[in-house]
Write an enzyme that holds these catalytic residues in place. Structure first.
Site, PDB file in Angstrom:
ATOM      1  N   CYS A  79       0.835  -1.293   0.024  1.00 14.73           N
ATOM      2  CA  CYS A  79       0.133   0.131   0.016  1.00 14.73           C
ATOM      3  C   CYS A  79       0.780   1.178   0.276  1.00 14.73           C
ATOM      4  CB  CYS A  79      -1.011  -0.036   1.263  1.00 14.73           C
ATOM      5  SG  CYS A  79      -2.569   1.131   0.791  1.00 14.73           S
ATOM      6  N   HIS A 169      -3.789  -5.172   0.268  1.00 13.51           N
ATOM      7  CA  HIS A 169      -3.420  -5.662   1.521  1.00 13.51           C
ATOM      8  C   HIS A 169      -3.573  -7.140   1.346  1.00 13.51           C
ATOM      9  CE1 HIS A 169      -3.323  -2.134   4.239  1.00 13.51           C
ATOM     10  NE2 HIS A 169      -3.914  -1.554   2.974  1.00 13.51           N
ATOM     11  N   GLU A 171      -2.770  -9.193   3.870  1.00 13.54           N
ATOM     12  CA  GLU A 171      -3.230  -9.792   5.423  1.00 13.54           C
ATOM     13  C   GLU A 171      -4.444  -9.536   5.807  1.00 13.54           C
ATOM     14  OE1 GLU A 171      -3.237  -5.219   5.756  1.00 13.54           O
ATOM     15  OE2 GLU A 171      -2.022  -6.790   4.474  1.00 13.54           O
TER      16      GLU A 171
END
EC number: 4.1.3.27
Length: 189
Positions: A79, A169, A171
């Protein structure tokens, strides 16, 4: 050991947990609480530049870390980290037409490197209001993933292939195959 530079983002520890679940030792350091000599002394195997608020110029030591280590240590920017890679290579960081906070998108990719074991496309979660401008994209970088609207979702340095960035992202619970992407970075870099 995997060093994660924390750009004061709430997702950083989720990222650290994902890396830890893959069997790696992780050290998280805030972007204003570590310096280049300390990183040299730590001698990490890989570096991840975390998401964070603001723009690349607000990312503390992150830009210096990329400049100092991208030719010797594999680096993954996530990001804000991805945007920082674009910025350092002469890219323009612009506002995205639709702010993406917790929204999913289909991610298309080149089937190589980070993406070599992932379906094409796959679903990923996005949390950002800035992107690397694809109209003024740096010639030193290659676009490796994108949305159906041609928004850049990943890049890799053409000459220094240890330097990679992803806008989404990995995660996030709603990013399918995010942990596999991280495994690809950690095991094959």
């Amino acid at each position: 050991m995997i060093l994660i530079i924390d750009n004061y983002d709430s997702f950083t520890y989720n990222l650290a947990q994902c890396v830890g679940e893959l069997g790696y030792d992780v050290l998280v350091c805030r972007n204003d609480e570590i310096d280049i000599p300390t990183i040299k002394q730590l001698n990490p195997n890989k570096i991840i530049i975390s998401p964070g608020p603001g723009k690349p110029s607000d990312s503390g030591i992150s830009l210096d870390v990329i400049s100092s280590f991208s030719d010797s240590i594999p680096i993954l920017g996530v990001c804000l980290g991805h945007q920082s890679i674009g910025y350092l290579n002469g890219g323009r960081i612009i506002k995205v037409s639709e702010i993406m906070h917790g929204k999913t998108s289909k991610i298309y990719h080149n089937n190589e490197d980070l993406f070599k074991t992932l379906p094409n496309p796959f679903i990923a979660t996005r949390y950002h209001s800035l992107i690397i401008d694809n109209l003024n994209f740096p010639s030193s970088l290659a676009i490796t993933a994108w949305t159906e609207n041609n928004i850049i979702m990943a890049c890799r340095h053409k000459d220094n292939q240890m330097l990679r960035g992803i806008q989404f992202h990995p995660e996030s619970l709603w990013t399918f195959y995010g942990q596999q992407l991280l495994r690809n970075f950690l095991e094959y870099s």
